[in-house]
Scaffold this active site. Structure first.
Site, mmCIF file in Angstrom:
data_model
loop_
_atom_site.group_PDB
_atom_site.id
_atom_site.type_symbol
_atom_site.label_atom_id
_atom_site.label_comp_id
_atom_site.label_asym_id
_atom_site.label_seq_id
_atom_site.Cartn_x
_atom_site.Cartn_y
_atom_site.Cartn_z
ATOM 1 N N ARG A 17 6.945 -10.336 3.340
ATOM 2 C CA ARG A 17 5.987 -9.894 4.419
ATOM 3 C C ARG A 17 5.051 -8.842 4.079
ATOM 4 O O ARG A 17 3.919 -9.324 4.023
ATOM 5 C CB ARG A 17 6.944 -9.355 5.460
ATOM 6 C CG ARG A 17 6.453 -9.244 6.840
ATOM 7 C CD ARG A 17 5.239 -8.425 7.226
ATOM 8 N NE ARG A 17 6.054 -6.877 7.015
ATOM 9 C CZ ARG A 17 5.258 -5.750 7.153
ATOM 10 N NH1 ARG A 17 3.799 -5.778 7.269
ATOM 11 N NH2 ARG A 17 5.829 -4.672 6.896
ATOM 12 N N ASP A 18 5.305 -7.959 3.691
ATOM 13 C CA ASP A 18 4.315 -6.743 3.320
ATOM 14 C C ASP A 18 3.747 -7.471 2.023
ATOM 15 O O ASP A 18 2.474 -7.094 1.706
ATOM 16 C CB ASP A 18 4.806 -5.284 3.128
ATOM 17 C CG ASP A 18 3.767 -4.314 3.491
ATOM 18 O OD1 ASP A 18 2.670 -4.777 4.052
ATOM 19 O OD2 ASP A 18 3.886 -3.469 3.771
ATOM 20 N N TYR A 145 9.621 0.460 13.394
ATOM 21 C CA TYR A 145 8.460 0.889 12.672
ATOM 22 C C TYR A 145 7.731 1.765 13.466
ATOM 23 O O TYR A 145 7.293 1.620 14.325
ATOM 24 C CB TYR A 145 7.559 -0.175 12.161
ATOM 25 C CG TYR A 145 8.061 -0.859 10.689
ATOM 26 C CD1 TYR A 145 7.772 -0.070 9.529
ATOM 27 C CD2 TYR A 145 8.407 -1.934 10.807
ATOM 28 C CE1 TYR A 145 8.013 -0.770 8.463
ATOM 29 C CE2 TYR A 145 8.555 -2.953 9.682
ATOM 30 C CZ TYR A 145 8.528 -2.088 8.423
ATOM 31 O OH TYR A 145 8.695 -2.935 7.196
ATOM 32 N N GLU A 147 4.238 2.964 12.868
ATOM 33 C CA GLU A 147 2.883 2.744 11.951
ATOM 34 C C GLU A 147 1.980 3.872 12.076
ATOM 35 O O GLU A 147 2.202 4.612 13.146
ATOM 36 C CB GLU A 147 2.262 1.601 12.664
ATOM 37 C CG GLU A 147 1.035 1.035 11.736
ATOM 38 C CD GLU A 147 0.441 -0.055 12.406
ATOM 39 O OE1 GLU A 147 -0.528 -0.748 11.652
ATOM 40 O OE2 GLU A 147 0.371 -0.419 13.473
ATOM 41 N N THR A 180 1.827 4.286 5.789
ATOM 42 C CA THR A 180 1.012 3.155 6.006
ATOM 43 C C THR A 180 -0.365 2.975 5.110
ATOM 44 O O THR A 180 -0.627 1.912 4.629
ATOM 45 C CB THR A 180 0.560 2.863 7.620
ATOM 46 O OG1 THR A 180 1.874 2.860 8.368
ATOM 47 C CG2 THR A 180 -0.392 1.542 7.819
#
Length: 508
Positions: A17-18, A145, A147, A180
Site C-alpha cells: 500500500r504505502d 490512522y 494523518e 506522515t
C-alpha cells in the site's frame, strides 16, 4: 528483583500500500499476491496493508485475489486496507473485495482538518463515529490512522488529545500514529508516544515512520521504548518521497537494541523478500543499504580481512548468516593477502607464500585499472599468473594499435621485442586478432622462423560475469608434432588473446 515482562511488537508491513506509492512503482495482481504470501508465510509479519479502497479496478481485483487466498489459509484477519471517511462507500468496497480489516484515514492535526477538510473537530468526529459504526455492523474490524499526527503533536497537541479522548471510546482495535511527513526527531518520537501511552495505557498504538531526514529507524527504536505496541514498515524502505522505515533494518535494530522486546519476523527470510520486491518493483536497492544491500557484508580493505582471521576483530553483531547471507571479501587494489587468502579458502585452494604474493600483485594491478574482480575470477587469475611464472620471457609485445571501422578491414600496427631486437609491422585481417596474427607471421617470416598453427580458440568469462568481467582466452596450438595450450586474461577479449599468444611465442 522482578524480571521485566517481554513486550511483543506487532509488525505491519505496508509495502503493497504505502510502498507502492513509490514514484513509478506498480505491482501486478499476481505480484501483489506473491509478496503477500511470502510476507505472511515466510517472513511471518503479523499483518499486511495491501491497498487503498476505491483506487482502481485493478487494485480491487488484486485485493480479491489476496482475500480469497487469505480466507482459505485462515489469515484474513491479517489483511488490511486503507479506507476513508466517506459514508458507506469504503465499507461497501471492503465488503465486495472480501476484506475484513480497515485502516480508516482521519485527520491527526488541526492544520489538516481546518485547511483540507474545512470542518470543525466535532463535525469530523461525528462522521468518523458513523463510519466506524457502519463497519462494525458489517463485521469489519476498524483501526484508525491519525494523518499528520506528528505535526499535530508539534502544533496542535490539545486537538490530538481531544480527538484521542473521543476515539478511545469508539469500538476500534488499534490507533495508528503516522509521522506522515517524516519530520520527527528521535527525542520527539519518544516524548510524544510516551505521553500518549501514559494517558491511554490499555490502548494498542502503532507507529508509522517515514524517512525524510533518514531518522526512521532511530524513531522506530524510540517509539518501541516509549511503549508503541506495533510498527508499520516496508520492504527496502519503499514509499513516497524518501520512503518508509525499512523492514530489514528495523528488525535487526529491535533484535539487537530493544530490551525485552520480541517480534515474530524470521530474519533469514528478509534478504529473500528484499530481492523479490526489488525485482517486481524495479526499485533498485542501493549497494550500501544496511542488511540487504549487495556490499554490506563485503570487506574490501586487506586489514579488515586480516582482522577477521584474528578473532573476528572487524565483525559486529550483524552477522550475514542471520539474514541468510554470506560474508564476502572484495578483490581490488586495497586487497591484502589476507583478503585473497579468505577467497581462496572459500574455493578450497591453498597457495605457497610466493605464489600468493604474485596473485595479490596481479589483483592490485587489475584493481588499479578499475577492473571489477570477483571470487569467480580467481581461478582464472591463478591459472594466468602461475602459467606465466613457468615461462622465461624472451619475446615481448611492446605495443600495438588495433583498428576496427565500418566497411574497412580491421588492421593492426604491432611492435615486438625478440631477444632485444625490435620489429614493427602493419597488417590487415578478417578480424582484429587475425590482423594481429598476420603482422606476427610477417615478422617471423623475416626471421625465417615458423609459427605454430592455431587449432582451437576458446573464450570464457566467469559464471555470472558482467560486461566488465575478466575474460579468459584459451588457444590451442600445434607445433612440431605436438599440441599445447596457452591462456590470456584481460577484460578485453582481443587483448586476452594477444596475451595468450605472447605466452606461446615464449614457449616456442
Amino acid at each position: 528483583m522482578h524480571e521485566e515482562k517481554t513486550q511483543y511488537i506487532e509488525i505491519m508491513d505496508t509495502t503493497l500500500r504505502d510502498g507502492e506509492q513509490t514514484s513509478s512503482v506498480a505491482f501486478s495482481a499476481l505480484e501483489k499476491l506473491t509478496i503477500a504470501q511470502l510476507l505472511l508465510t515466510e517472513v511471518k509479519v503479523d499483518r499486511i496493508e495491501i491497498a487503498s479502497a476505491r483506487v482502481s479496478e485493478g487494485e480491487f481485483l488484486a485485493v480479491k485475489k489476496i482475500t480469497q487466498w487469505a480466507a482459505e489459509n485462515n489469515c484474513l484477519h491479517k489483511i488490511e486496507v486503507l479506507t476513508f471517511v466517506d459514508g458507506d462507500t469504503s465499507v461497501n468496497w471492503m465488503l465486495q473485495a472480501g476484506a475484513k480489516v480497515m485502516n480508516l484515514l482521519t485527520k491527526g492535526s488541526l492544520n489538516h482538518l481546518t485547511h483540507q477538510l474545512k470542518k470543525t473537530p466535532q463535525q469530523h468526529f461525528a462522521e468518523i463515529a458513523s463510519v466506524i459504526q457502519l463497519a462494525r455492523n458489517n463485521d469489519i474490524e476498524c483501526n484508525v490512522y491519525l494523518e499528520d499526527w506528528s505535526n499535530g503533536m508539534r502544533h496542535s497537541k490539545s486537538y490530538v488529545f481531544e480527538y484521542l479522548d473521543f476515539l478511545v471510546q469508539q469500538p476500534v482495535k488499534r490507533i495508528l500514529l503516522p509521522d506522515t511527513l517524516g519530520i520527527l526527531t528521535p527525542s520527539e518520537t519518544f516524548e510524544y508516544i510516551s505521553s500518549i501511552v501514559q494517558r491511554y495505557p490499555n490502548i494498542h498504538f502503532d507507529f508509522h515512520a517515514h524517512n525524510d531526514y533518514d531518522l526512521s529507524i532511530a524513531n522506530v527504536l524510540e517509539a518501541v521504548k516509549a511503549g508503541a505496541k506495533g510498527l508499520h514498515l516496508t520492504v527496502n524502505g519503499m514509499g513516497e518521497r524518501a520512503g518508509n522505515a525499512p523492514l530489514a533494518s528495523a528488525i535487526a535494530v529491535l533484535n539487537d537494541y530493544a530490551k525485552n522486546v520480541k517480534t515474530n519476523v524470521v530474519e533469514k527470510s528478509l534478504y529473500t523478500i528484499s530481492k523479490l520486491v526489488e525485482t517486481f518493483s524495479g526499485f533498485r536497492i542501493p549497494a550500501n543499504k544496511p542488511v540487504v544491500g549487495e556490499n554490506v557484508f563485503t570487506q574490501t580493505a586487506g586489514i579488515h580481512a586480516d582482522g577477521d582471521k584474528k578473532n573476528n576483530l572487524y565483525f559486529n553483531d550483524l552477522l550475514p548468516e542471520r539474514f541468510g547471507r554470506q560474508r564476502r571479501y572484495a578483490l581490488g587494489k586495497t586487497s591484502g593477502k589476507a583478503n585473497i587468502e579468505n577467497n581462496l579458502q572459500q574455493l578450497g585452494i591453498q597457495l605457497s607464500e610466493e605464489d600468493l604474493k604474485k596473485v595479490t600483485q596481479r589483483i592490485i594491478e587489475l584493481g588499479d585499472k578499475k577492473e571489477v574482480v570477483t571470487q569467480s575470477d580467481l581461478p582464472y587469475i591463478l591459472s594466468d599468473v602461475l602459467d606465466s611464472n613457468s615461462i622465461e620471457e624472451r619475446v615481448h609485445i611492446e605495443n600495438y594499435v588495433l583498428t576496427h571501422s565500418k566497411n574497412l578491414r580491421p588492421s593492426v600496427t604491432l611492435k615486438i621485442n625478440m631477444d632485444g631486437e625490435i620489429f614493427e609491422q602493419h597488417a590487415q585481417g578478417d578480424g582484429q586478432y587475425d590482423a594481429f596474427m598476420n603482422a606476427l607471421k610477417t615478422i617471423y617470416a623475416l626471421k625465417k622462423r615458423e609459427l605454430p598453427q592455431l587449432t582451437d580458440y576458446e573464450v570464457r568469462i566467469p559464471p555470472g560475469g558482467k560486461s566488465d568481467a575478466l575474460c579468459e582466452t584459451i588457444i590451442t596450438w600445434f607445433y612440431q608434432n605436438r599440441e599445447f595450450k596457452t591462456r590470456g586474461l584481460d577484460s578485453d577479449q582481443t587483448v586476452s588473446a594477444i596475451k595468450a599468444t605472447q605466452k606461446m611465442l615464449n614457449q616456442i
